[in-house]
Design a protein around this motif. Structure first.
Motif, mmCIF file in Angstrom:
data_model
loop_
_atom_site.group_PDB
_atom_site.id
_atom_site.type_symbol
_atom_site.label_atom_id
_atom_site.label_comp_id
_atom_site.label_asym_id
_atom_site.label_seq_id
_atom_site.Cartn_x
_atom_site.Cartn_y
_atom_site.Cartn_z
ATOM 1 N N THR A 151 2.830 -5.445 -2.688
ATOM 2 C CA THR A 151 1.555 -4.754 -2.539
ATOM 3 C C THR A 151 0.424 -5.714 -2.196
ATOM 4 O O THR A 151 -0.581 -5.304 -1.638
ATOM 5 C CB THR A 151 1.163 -4.026 -3.844
ATOM 6 O OG1 THR A 151 1.122 -4.988 -4.898
ATOM 7 C CG2 THR A 151 2.160 -2.959 -4.193
ATOM 8 N N PRO A 241 2.616 -5.656 3.398
ATOM 9 C CA PRO A 241 2.020 -4.341 3.143
ATOM 10 C C PRO A 241 0.715 -4.133 3.915
ATOM 11 O O PRO A 241 -0.076 -5.055 4.025
ATOM 12 C CB PRO A 241 1.735 -4.381 1.629
ATOM 13 C CG PRO A 241 1.641 -5.839 1.310
ATOM 14 C CD PRO A 241 2.515 -6.558 2.267
ATOM 15 N N VAL A 242 0.550 -2.926 4.419
ATOM 16 C CA VAL A 242 -0.618 -2.528 5.210
ATOM 17 C C VAL A 242 -0.922 -3.548 6.310
ATOM 18 O O VAL A 242 -2.059 -3.987 6.470
ATOM 19 C CB VAL A 242 -1.868 -2.310 4.326
ATOM 20 C CG1 VAL A 242 -2.865 -1.430 5.067
ATOM 21 C CG2 VAL A 242 -1.520 -1.666 3.019
ATOM 22 N N GLY A 243 0.092 -3.961 7.013
ATOM 23 C CA GLY A 243 -0.125 -4.827 8.163
ATOM 24 C C GLY A 243 -0.571 -6.233 7.824
ATOM 25 O O GLY A 243 -1.001 -6.976 8.708
ATOM 26 N N HIS B 249 5.500 2.312 -7.996
ATOM 27 C CA HIS B 249 5.909 1.864 -6.667
ATOM 28 C C HIS B 249 7.331 1.301 -6.698
ATOM 29 O O HIS B 249 7.590 0.312 -7.382
ATOM 30 C CB HIS B 249 4.913 0.787 -6.209
ATOM 31 C CG HIS B 249 5.226 0.225 -4.858
ATOM 32 N ND1 HIS B 249 4.743 -0.988 -4.428
ATOM 33 C CD2 HIS B 249 5.966 0.703 -3.836
ATOM 34 C CE1 HIS B 249 5.172 -1.225 -3.202
ATOM 35 N NE2 HIS B 249 5.919 -0.221 -2.822
ATOM 36 N N ASP B 407 0.675 3.221 5.867
ATOM 37 C CA ASP B 407 -0.305 2.171 5.567
ATOM 38 C C ASP B 407 -1.470 2.731 4.764
ATOM 39 O O ASP B 407 -1.983 2.083 3.850
ATOM 40 C CB ASP B 407 -0.836 1.561 6.871
ATOM 41 C CG ASP B 407 0.146 0.563 7.468
ATOM 42 O OD1 ASP B 407 1.186 0.317 6.823
ATOM 43 O OD2 ASP B 407 -0.121 0.032 8.557
ATOM 44 N N GLN B 410 -0.639 3.185 1.167
ATOM 45 C CA GLN B 410 -0.620 1.895 0.476
ATOM 46 C C GLN B 410 -2.029 1.358 0.243
ATOM 47 O O GLN B 410 -2.318 0.791 -0.802
ATOM 48 C CB GLN B 410 0.188 0.882 1.280
ATOM 49 C CG GLN B 410 1.652 1.260 1.367
ATOM 50 C CD GLN B 410 2.470 0.205 2.074
ATOM 51 O OE1 GLN B 410 2.459 -0.951 1.697
ATOM 52 N NE2 GLN B 410 3.178 0.606 3.106
ATOM 53 N N PHE B 414 -2.796 0.720 -3.520
ATOM 54 C CA PHE B 414 -2.731 -0.678 -3.957
ATOM 55 C C PHE B 414 -4.002 -1.460 -3.694
ATOM 56 O O PHE B 414 -4.221 -2.507 -4.278
ATOM 57 C CB PHE B 414 -1.563 -1.399 -3.273
ATOM 58 C CG PHE B 414 -0.273 -0.643 -3.359
ATOM 59 C CD1 PHE B 414 0.099 -0.015 -4.540
ATOM 60 C CD2 PHE B 414 0.561 -0.553 -2.265
ATOM 61 C CE1 PHE B 414 1.289 0.698 -4.620
ATOM 62 C CE2 PHE B 414 1.749 0.160 -2.338
ATOM 63 C CZ PHE B 414 2.112 0.785 -3.512
#
Lengths: 294, 447
Positions: A151, A241-243, B249, B407, B410, B414
Motif C-alpha cells: 500500500t 500501488p496506485v502507479g 487488504h 487505483d 487504493q 490507503f
C-alpha cells in the motif's frame, strides 16, 4: 601507426556486414519506424486502420500530469539504482582486488546475481519483501505497519530499486575488477613506497585510472535502468500501488499492450528513445572530456 | 559422436512422424487459443480431447496463453501477422475492441452457414446481452460464464450468533463488527483490484449506470458517470470499514490473496466469482464450513440481475471454410447437454442456456454438496430481465478504465484521498480514454 586494410572488391565489404545490417534493420529500424508512424496516428488495436492526427499524441502525453510523474520517477529510479549498484560493486571489487583471504571464491560468487533472470529475481524479492509472509515482513511483527509495499508507494519503489541494483552488481563488479587488475602493479608499488596507504592509493591512483570503465558503466547502468526495469516491475508490483512504481517503460507497456492504446504507447516510446539518446549524448559530450583514457 | 547420435534421433523422429501422419491425414486441424491456466486450463485441454475423440473429421489444437490479457494481446499480434487461430477466448473487457475491429465471423452467420440449428433464445438473456449487438444478435459464444458472489464462513457467523446468511450490506457490516468483537482479525477480505465484483457488479444489481448511453451500448460517445452514482456512497462505506479494520487488504501484493485468506479461514467473508466455488471446496481447510450467496444489496433497494463475467469464444476472420466447419462443429459439441453438465461440474462455471440449466436441475445436481449453492449464480444473473444498465458494459479500452478504478479504490483506502475527489479524477481520466477510443474508431457504427 595507423593500419588499414582495403578491399579491392567494392561488393565484398557490404556482403560481409550484410547479416548484421539485416538484423539491425529487421529488429531495430523497421520497428522503430513503425512506432514513429503510429505516434502520429491513432492506430486501431486489431489493425483495422488508422487516422493521421499529427502531434496530438505527443500533446496528450505531455499534457498529462501523470506522465510527468513517471518521467520524474524514472529519473529517480535510474539515479538510485545506478548509484547503489555501482557503489557496492566498486567496494566489492576493491576488496577482491586487494587479494584478501577467499578472494577467489568471492570473485565468482559476486557475479552470480547477473546470471539470474530479472523475473526470477523479482519473484524471490517479492517474497523477501512481502509485508505478511516475507522475511522483511517479520519487522511488521515487531512494529506493526512499518513496512508495507502493498500500500505504501515509497516502500514499493524502494523494493524495486533495491532489486534492480542487486541484479546489476555482478555485471558492474566484473568490469570494475578487470579495470582494477589492469592497473600496472609497478605504479601501485611506487605509490606504496612513497608512503601512500591503501585509502590514499585508492583515491589518487585507482579511481582516476579506472575512470573510463566507470564512465562506460555509468552509461550502461543508466540506459539499463530506463529500459530494462520492465520485467522486474511487472513481476513485483505491476506498477502499483496506485502507479507509484510506474516508470516510463512500464507505462508504455501498460498503455500499449493492456490498454490497447498503441498510438499513445508509440508516442511515449519515441519520447523515451529521444531521452535515452540525449542522456548518452550529454554524458559523452560533458563527462567524457574529463576522462583520461590511459 | 554426439552429432551422429542427434542425427539418428532426428531421423527416428521424422520416420515416426511420417508413419504417424496418415492417421490424421483426413482431419482438418484448427486452433483454439484460451486464457485459463492451472486446474481450469487442464479442463480446457480435456474438453478439446473429448471433442477430438468424439469424431475424426476435425482436430482442434488448443493452446493456452495463461491469462485473458495475454490471450488478447497474442491474438491481436497473430491477427496482424495473419497467423490467428480460428477460435479465441476473449474476456469481457476486450469485447468492444473486437466488436469494432471487424476481425470476427458473427456466431449466427457461422452456425447458419455450416448447417447447425441453434435456438438463440435459449441463452440466458443476461448472458447473451453482454456479447450481442444492441439489437440482440449474439456475436460470440458465451463459454466460461460466471458472476460475482459472496462467500461466508458459516462457523464465524454461528460464533457471532447470526442466523442464516446476511442479505444486505447493513447485515454484512453488523456481522463484520460482531466478528471483530469476537476476536476475528479479518472479517472481510478485500482485494482492491477486484473492480469487477466490488464496482461493476455493485452498480448492476443496484441498477446504477457506469456510463451514459446505456453503459455505452448506444454509442461511442458515452461518458462514465460512476462519480455521481450510489457507488460514491459504497466507496465511502468501504473506506469506513477499512479504517475500522473490518475490511482487510488481501491481494497478491500483500503476499496472500483474498481467496487464499478465505480458504485458510483467516478471513471470514470474501467476494469472488462463482467459478471459484469448486476451488474453494477443494482448498478450504479441514472442517471449515462455508456457504455462497448472492451479492448483498442495500436495504430498501430493488435487486436487479448481476452481470455475466468470464469470457466468450470469438471466431476470427481469415481462415478456410474447412476450419470454420470444424469450429462450428466444436461449438455445437460443447453445447450438447452432457458436455454442458460435465463442464459445469468440473469447473464451477455456470450453464449458459436455459435447457442446460434445467436439465442439471432436474437431475438434482444442485441439491447437495459440493455443488449446492451454484444455482444461486443463475438466480443472480436472471433475477430480473436485463435493464439498460445491467445488460453489460460496452466501453472502449475498458481494461484501462478498470485500472483507473482499481487505483482509485487504493487511493481512497490507503492514501486517504477524499472519495469524491478520487472518483472525479478517475472519471476524468476514463473519459479521456473513451474520447481517444472514439476518435480512433471515428465513423465506426456500434450495432
Amino acid at each position: 601507426m595507423e593500419r588499414r586494410a582495403y578491399y579491392r572488391n567494392r561488393l565484398l565489404p557490404w556482403l560481409l556486414i550484410a547479416p548484421q545490417l539485416i538484423l539491425i534493420f529487421v529488429f531495430f529500424y523497421w520497428p522503430a519506424s513503425q512506432a514513429l508512424y503510429w505516434a502520429f496516428t491513432l492506430e486501431q488495436a486489431w489493425g483495422g486502420g488508422n487516422v493521421w492526427v499529427g502531434f496530438d499524441n505527443f500533446r496528450q502525453v505531455f499534457g498529462d500530469a501523470r506522465y510527468w510523474n513517471t518521467v520524474m520517477r524514472s529519473g529517480l529510479y535510474a539515479l538510485a539504482a545506478t548509484g547503489i549498484s555501482m557503489t557496492l560493486a566498486l567496494v566489492l571489487a576493491l576488496f577482491v582486488d586487494r587479494s584478501l583471504r577467499g578472494t577467489k571464491i568471492f570473485q565468482d560468487v559476486y557475479i552470480w546475481p547477473y546470471a539470474i533472470a530479472a523475473p526470477a529475481a523479482g519473484v524471490a524479492f517479492r517474497f523477501i519483501f512481502s509485508p505478511e509472509a516475507g522475511l522483511v515482513g517479520t519487522l511488521n511483527g515487531m512494529w506493526p505497519g512499518i513496512w508495507n509495499p502493498a500500500t505504501n508507494g515509497a516502500h514499493a519503489l524502494l523494493m524495486v530499486i533495491v532489486c534492480h541494483a542487486w541484479l546489476g552488481i555482478g555485471y558492474n563488479f566484473i568490469f570494475f575488477l578487470a579495470a582494477l587488475q589492469m592497473i600496472p602493479r609497478s605504479m601501485f608499488e611506487a605509490g606504496a613506497m612513497d608512503g601512500a596507504g591503501p585509502a590514499r592509493r585508492m583515491i589518487d591512483l585507482q579511481l582516476p585510472l579506472i575512470a573510463p570503465t566507470t564512465f562506460f558503466l555509468l552509461i550502461m547502468n543508466i540506459i539499463s535502468s530506463f529500459t530494462d526495469s520492465f520485467g522486474l516491475i511487472d513481476v513485483m508490483t505491476e506498477g502499483g500501488p496506485v502507479g507509484s512504481t510506474e516508470v516510463m517503460v512500464y507505462k508504455i507497456y501498460f498503455d500499449g499492450f493492456r490498454g490497447l492504446d498503441y498510438s499513445g504507447a508509440a508516442a511515449q516510446s519515441i519520447v523515451l528513445m529521444l531521452l535515452v539518446m540525449a542522456l548518452t549524448f550529454v554524458q559523452f559530450k560533458w563527462i567524457e572530456r574529463r576522462i583520461h583514457y590511459a | 559422436m554426439t552429432f551422429t547420435r542427434l542425427l539418428a534421433a532426428a531421423l527416428a523422429a521424422s520416420v515416426s512422424a511420417l508413419t504417424a501422419s496418415p492417421a490424421f491425414a483426413a482431419s482438418t486441424k484448427f486452433e483454439f487459443w484460451y486464457g485459463l491456466s492451472g486446474d481450469l486450463g487442464e479442463r480446457v485441454q480435456e474438453m478439446c480431447k473429448r471433442f477430438n475423440d468424439s469424431q475424426n473429421e476435425y482436430e482442434i489444437v488448443c493452446v493456452g496463453h495463461d491469462t485473458y490479457e495475454a490471450t488478447l494481446q497474442n491474438t491481436i499480434a497473430a491477427f496482424r501477422a495473419n497467423k490467428q487461430p480460428a477460435i479465441a477466448q476473449i474476456y469481457d473487457g476486450g469485447t468492444l475492441d473486437l466488436m469494432l475491429s471487424g476481425a470476427y465471423v458473427p456466431a449466427r452467420e457461422l452456425m447458419e452457414k455450416n448447417g447447425h440449428q441453434i435456438d438463440w433464445s435459449n441463452y440466458f438473456s443476461g448472458i447473451a446481452s453482454y456479447y450481442s449487438t444492441s439489437q440482440g444478435e449474439l456475436l460470440s459464444f458465451p463459454f466460461n460464464s460466471s458472476t460475482a458472489m459472496i462467500y461466508y464462513n458459516t462457523d464465524a457467523l454461528k460464533k457471532v450468533g447470526f442466523e442464516g446468511l446476511p442479505e444486505t450490506w447493513e447485515e454484512v457490516e453488523q456481522v463484520a463488527r460482531a466478528m471483530k468483537g469476537a476476536g476475528y482479525d479479518c472479517p472481510i477480505a478485500f482485494d482492491p483490484t477486484g473492480v469487477w465484483q466490488w464496482f461493476e457488479q455493485f452498480s448492476a444489481i443496484h441498477n446504477q449506470p457506469i456510463a451514459t448511453k446505456g453503459n455505452g451500448y448506444e454509442g461511442l460517445d458515452a461518458e462514465v458517470v460512476f462519480n455521481k452514482t450510489k457507488f460514491v456512497d459504497q466507496l465511502t462505506w468501504l473506506k469506513k470499514l477499512h479504517d475500522e479494520g473490518l475490511l482487510v487488504h488481501k491481494s497478491k501484493a500483500t503476499g496472500e490473496t483474498s481467496n487464499a485468506a478465505f480458504v485458510n479461514a483467516k478471513c471470514q467473508i470474501v467476494s469472488s466469482s462463482i467459478a471459484d466455488h469448486g476451488t474453494f471446496a477443494k482448498q478450504a481447510v479441514e472442517g471449515m464450513n462455508w456457504e455462497v450467496a448472492m451479492l448483498p444489496i442495500w436495504a430498501g433497494t430493488e435487486r436487479k440481475n448481476s452481470l455475466v463475467g468470464g469470457a466468450s469464444l470469438w471466431t476470427l476472420k481469415g481462415k478456410s471454410d474447412e476450419e470454420y466447419k470444424g469450429a462450428a462443429a466444436f461449438y455445437n459439441f460443447i453445447a450438447q447437454p452432457d458436455q454442458v453438465e460435465w463442464w459445469s461440474t468440473v469447473t464451477g462455471y455456470i450453464p449458459v442456456t436455459n435447457t442446460g440449466f434445467q436439465a442439471m436441475k432436474a437431475k438434482g445436481f444442485y441439491d447437495k454438496a459440493p455443488y449446492k449453492g451454484r444455482e444461486l449464480a443463475i438466480e443472480s444473473l436472471t433475477y430480473t430481465p436485463p435493464t439498460e444498465y445491467t445488460r453489460g458494459i460496452r466501453l472502449g479500452n475498458f481494461t484501462a478504465i478498470r485500472k483507473e478504478m482499481g487505483d482509485t479504490i487504493q487511493q481512497v483506502l490507503f492514501q486517504n484521498v477524499p472519495v469524491q475527489e478520487a472518483l472525479d479524477g478517475a472519471a476524468e481520466r476514463s473519459n479521456a480514454v473513451l474520447r481517444r477510443f472514439e476518435k480512433t474508431y471515428q465513423g465506426a457504427q456500434l450495432n
